[in-house]
Design a protein around this motif. Structure first.
Motif, PDB file in Angstrom:
ATOM      1  N   ASP A 246       5.053  42.833   3.877  1.00  0.00           N
ATOM      2  CA  ASP A 246       6.477  43.072   4.145  1.00  0.00           C
ATOM      3  C   ASP A 246       7.303  42.076   3.333  1.00  0.00           C
ATOM      4  OD1 ASP A 246       5.914  45.053   6.163  1.00  0.00           O
ATOM      5  OD2 ASP A 246       5.332  43.400   7.473  1.00  0.00           O
ATOM      6  N   GLU A 247       7.645  42.489   2.114  1.00  0.00           N
ATOM      7  CA  GLU A 247       8.258  41.566   1.150  1.00  0.00           C
ATOM      8  C   GLU A 247       9.543  40.894   1.646  1.00  0.00           C
ATOM      9  OE1 GLU A 247       7.279  40.849  -2.161  1.00  0.00           O
ATOM     10  OE2 GLU A 247       5.359  41.868  -1.810  1.00  0.00           O
ATOM     11  N   SER A 248      10.244  41.561   2.583  1.00  0.00           N
ATOM     12  CA  SER A 248      11.525  40.998   3.039  1.00  0.00           C
ATOM     13  C   SER A 248      11.331  39.811   3.984  1.00  0.00           C
ATOM     14  CB  SER A 248      12.335  42.083   3.755  1.00  0.00           C
ATOM     15  OG  SER A 248      11.674  42.447   4.962  1.00  0.00           O
ATOM     16  N   VAL A 249      10.105  39.630   4.462  1.00  0.00           N
ATOM     17  CA  VAL A 249       9.871  38.556   5.435  1.00  0.00           C
ATOM     18  C   VAL A 249       9.449  37.287   4.699  1.00  0.00           C
ATOM     19  CG1 VAL A 249       8.589  37.843   7.487  1.00  0.00           C
ATOM     20  CG2 VAL A 249       9.123  40.276   7.115  1.00  0.00           C
ATOM     21  N   GLU A 250      10.263  36.246   4.828  1.00  0.00           N
ATOM     22  CA  GLU A 250       9.921  34.978   4.190  1.00  0.00           C
ATOM     23  C   GLU A 250       8.876  34.249   5.038  1.00  0.00           C
ATOM     24  OE1 GLU A 250      12.188  31.208   2.065  1.00  0.00           O
ATOM     25  OE2 GLU A 250      13.313  32.446   3.480  1.00  0.00           O
ATOM     26  N   LEU A 251       7.837  33.746   4.390  1.00  0.00           N
ATOM     27  CA  LEU A 251       6.772  33.042   5.104  1.00  0.00           C
ATOM     28  C   LEU A 251       6.847  31.566   4.733  1.00  0.00           C
ATOM     29  CD1 LEU A 251       3.913  35.628   4.352  1.00  0.00           C
ATOM     30  CD2 LEU A 251       5.404  35.517   6.387  1.00  0.00           C
ATOM     31  N   ILE A 252       6.970  30.703   5.741  1.00  0.00           N
ATOM     32  CA  ILE A 252       7.182  29.279   5.455  1.00  0.00           C
ATOM     33  C   ILE A 252       6.190  28.419   6.241  1.00  0.00           C
ATOM     34  CG2 ILE A 252       8.845  27.370   5.459  1.00  0.00           C
ATOM     35  CD1 ILE A 252      11.072  29.555   5.504  1.00  0.00           C
ATOM     36  N   GLY A 253       5.360  27.699   5.521  1.00  0.00           N
ATOM     37  CA  GLY A 253       4.405  26.776   6.139  1.00  0.00           C
ATOM     38  C   GLY A 253       4.983  25.374   6.139  1.00  0.00           C
ATOM     39  N   CYS A 254       4.849  24.677   7.270  1.00  0.00           N
ATOM     40  CA  CYS A 254       5.422  23.338   7.390  1.00  0.00           C
ATOM     41  C   CYS A 254       4.291  22.312   7.438  1.00  0.00           C
ATOM     42  CB  CYS A 254       6.290  23.264   8.639  1.00  0.00           C
ATOM     43  SG  CYS A 254       7.573  24.552   8.640  1.00  0.00           S
ATOM     44  N   GLU A 255       4.224  21.475   6.398  1.00  0.00           N
ATOM     45  CA  GLU A 255       3.149  20.499   6.265  1.00  0.00           C
ATOM     46  C   GLU A 255       3.547  19.164   6.873  1.00  0.00           C
ATOM     47  OE1 GLU A 255       0.652  20.912   2.491  1.00  0.00           O
ATOM     48  OE2 GLU A 255       2.644  20.348   1.791  1.00  0.00           O
ATOM     49  N   ALA A 256       2.530  18.391   7.242  1.00  0.00           N
ATOM     50  CA  ALA A 256       2.781  17.067   7.811  1.00  0.00           C
ATOM     51  C   ALA A 256       2.977  16.052   6.691  1.00  0.00           C
ATOM     52  CB  ALA A 256       1.617  16.650   8.691  1.00  0.00           C
TER      53      ALA A 256
END
Lengths: 395, 259
Positions: A246-256
């Motif tokens: 779903d290209e419209s959904v931004e995926l964001i990983g939050c690193e320590a």
């Protein structure tokens, strides 16, 4: 054609010859059972009747109003039995191991979340259980050691190297080479040699599937962004996977980022690491110029790992997901904020994702929706946060 | 040019292992020539790694000591190169894939060839991942040593067919370290390998006494000893050289008797 277990240039099976037949046997068994209707039904029943799935998707009304931007939803993996998303993977792997005729489970743990989840499922399914945990972590998380013992597991403190999570992984791999026939290594994240990154992701992808379904019911549409914290990356992979197409959904990983991604006291692999081959996989790792694995630091023992799962490395390379560093201080502030604002005490790991949501939401329009995966509950962290704030409280 | 197969030329080989840079590079240099004089047929030098997952506590601690003492891949390469004229037995490196990959696989192997290294042993690169380094190895004339383990079973034939230099037969389950006894049927593993290849087979993991070395050499082409030597180095530090020489001599005698 791409070799199995590869995500672009990442992944693979970089392990000793002694373990090769074991991972190939596991791969074969996983492929056999993952589409087996009876296995799927049994796992579904365990998710529902034991873990308490589906977990809730809570609209964070006060937080949304306070931040004044996008609507914020919280995926409540903290409400699962044992208090985190780890149970999803443990139920899958231990059930699979049982089908394979294994009687003994070994696993690594950092903070103890995966160790507790593994010990819990072993108690339920009648498997022998041994957990390897860095000596330093057994001291920081003494209560979890006792909890695992209560559940019938034997806990081995690990003294080698930095005596933390990566060393616990080393020691569990070493133990697996000592005793393979009756033993399954229940790896806790989307890392290690194939088939672990794929298999663990499959056992966690229910998180994203539920988010999609629940948000469809609540809002009639897809979210604009999904946020999750990333150590090895299992809760993030679980939350992201169903949205990759779903290209419209931004995926964001939050690193320590620990004390900052520009300091040596950090665990932000994407921000500071480079390509390497370690713990069975080609991926990104924090390392020095000679490829020695760097000691890493974060207030969160669950994100205190010098690498990242290979599928995340590929999502980063391809630009499909982005990864942002979040410091200890920012995570602690978010931990306190969510507790006071919504009455939800998140795991300090999950607080990293909450922190970035607090930055991002006000920049988004009110018609936007973001989902934060609350991967675990924060009861385990309360004493450590109190100490961080200068109050001398111990577990 | 020295080749790995020279070590097995009409005789059974004794192969000692030491961790490079433990306790320091100067001692490593002395050990290399002393072990050669004491009868070593091939020498394995470990490039220390922060997380050696195939090693037991003895070699793990040696890696830690070496890294703490400042040993680097460059330092070791320089040392071996400086001894190129003195070392007449083949020398191989044993290390993990990340130090190689991180250095730049091609650059690393080029420097190995320049230093006179004959082969490399990389325990976390199994048969299926050989392509990661095999091409560069061929290009620089470095032989990539393969391993078989007690769990290899149906894999032994395919591994042996592609093996170069010698075939490293892991004697037991688990990691490196001294063992009271070796219960695996090593002889039948080697028999299977020899059905498809005439490659020399040497046995390692757990061999510490002359009797064990003799027994293992009896069913193979040579015996490899690591932890027992590293223990002597740990005990005597910079003064370890004569003790290691005596030990190598006794192991070599036991291996010769198996011929």
């Amino acid at each position: 054609m791409e070799k199995p277990g590869r995500f672009g240039p990442y992944g693979g099976q970089y392990i000793t010859e002694t373990l090769m037949n074991a991972v190939m046997e596991l791969d074969e068994a996983y492929n056999k059972y993952k589409d087996d209707p009876q296995f799927k039904e049994e796992l579904k029943a365990l998710y529902r009747d034991y873990a308490g799935r589906p977990s809730l998707l809570t609209f964070a009304e006060k937080m949304t109003a306070d931040l004044g931007g996008a609507k914020i939803y919280l995926k409540r993996e903290d409400l699962n039995h044992t208090g985190s998303h780890k149970i999803n993977n443990c139920l899958g792997q231990v059930l699979l191991a049982k089908k394979m005729g294994k009687t003994r489970i070994i696993a690594e743990t950092g903070a103890g979340q995966h160790g507790v989840a593994t010990a819990t499922v072993c108690a339920l399914l009648g498997m022998e259980c041994e957990i390897f945990m860095g000596r330093l972590d057994t001291q920081r998380q003494a209560l979890n050691v006792y909890r695992m013992e209560l559940l019938g597991a034997k806990v081995h403190p690990v003294d080698s190297g930095t005596a933390t999570l990566k060393d616990a992984v080393n020691e569990t791999m070493r133990e697996w080479t000592r005793r393979i026939k009756d033993t399954h290594y229940c790896l806790g994240s989307v890392m290690g040699p194939h088939p672990f990154p794929t298999m663990v992701r499959d056992f966690q992808k229910i998180i994203g599937e539920e988010i999609k379904d629940q948000l469809q019911k609540a809002e009639g549409r897809l979210p604009d962004a999904v946020l999750a914290c990333v150590g090895g990356g299992s809760n993030a992979m679980g939350a992201f996977y169903d949205f990759i197409g779903d290209e419209s959904v931004e995926l964001i990983g939050c690193e320590a980022a620990g004390k900052g991604a520009d300091t040596p006291e950090t665990a932000a692999t994407i921000a500071t690491g480079r390509v390497g081959i370690f713990h069975g996989m080609k991926s990104l790792f924090c390392q020095d110029e000679y490829g020695q694995i760097a000691p890493v630091y974060s207030i969160s023992a669950g994100l205190d790992y010098p690498g990242i799962g290979p599928e995340h490395a590929e999502l980063y390379r391809s630009g499909r997901a982005k990864y942002v560093p979040v410091t200890d201080e920012e995570a602690v502030e978010a931990f306190e904020y969510l507790s006071a604002t919504e009455g939800i005490i998140p795991a300090i790991e999950s607080a990293h994702a909450v922190s970035y949501a607090m930055k991002l939401a006000p920049k988004m329009g009110k018609d936007k929706i973001l989902v934060v995966n609350i991967s675990g509950r924060g009861d385990k962290d309360v004493a450590a946060i109190a100490r961080y704030r200068g109050r001398d409280i111990h577990d | 040019m020295i080749r790995i197969k020279d070590a097995f030329n009409g005789k059974k080989a004794f192969i000692p292992f030491i961790t490079g840079g433990d306790p320091d590079l100067e001692t490593t240099g002395k050990l290399l020539t002393a072990m050669q004089e004491a009868g070593a047929d091939l020498i394995e030098i470990g490039i220390p790694f922060s997380d050696p997952i195939a090693e037991g506590p003895v070699i793990q601690e040696a890696d830690e000591r070496a890294l703490k003492a400042g040993c680097t891949t460059d330092g070791l390469l320089d040392l071996v190169k400086s001894l190129k004229d003195k070392l007449t037995v083949p020398v191989v490196f044993m290390t993990y894939v990340n130090p190689i990959f991180s250095y730049g696989t091609d650059r690393f192997l080029e420097r190995c060839a320049d230093a006179g290294i004959c082969g490399i042993i990389v325990p976390d690169v199994p048969f299926e991942e050989r392509d990661e380094i095999a091409g560069s190895c061929r290009e620089h004339g470095i032989e990539l040593v393969s391993m078989i383990a007690p769990t290899s079973e149906n894999r032994i034939r395919s591994i042996a067919k592609e093996a170069e230099g010698f075939l490293y037969c892991v004697s037991s389950l688990g990691v490196t370290g001294v063992r009271q006894e070796i219960s695996t049927d090593v002889g039948s593993m080697i028999k299977t390998a020899k059905e498809v290849s005439d490659i020399p087979c040497a046995v390692g993991f757990g061999i510490s006494t002359p009797t064990q070395a003799h027994d293992m050499a009896k069913v193979s082409d040579g015996a490899i000893t690591g932890s027992a030597i590293v223990k002597i180095i740990a005990e005597h530090g910079r003064d370890c050289v004569p003790y290691v020489s005596d030990y190598v001599r006794s192991m070599k005698e036991a291996v010769i008797k198996a011929s």
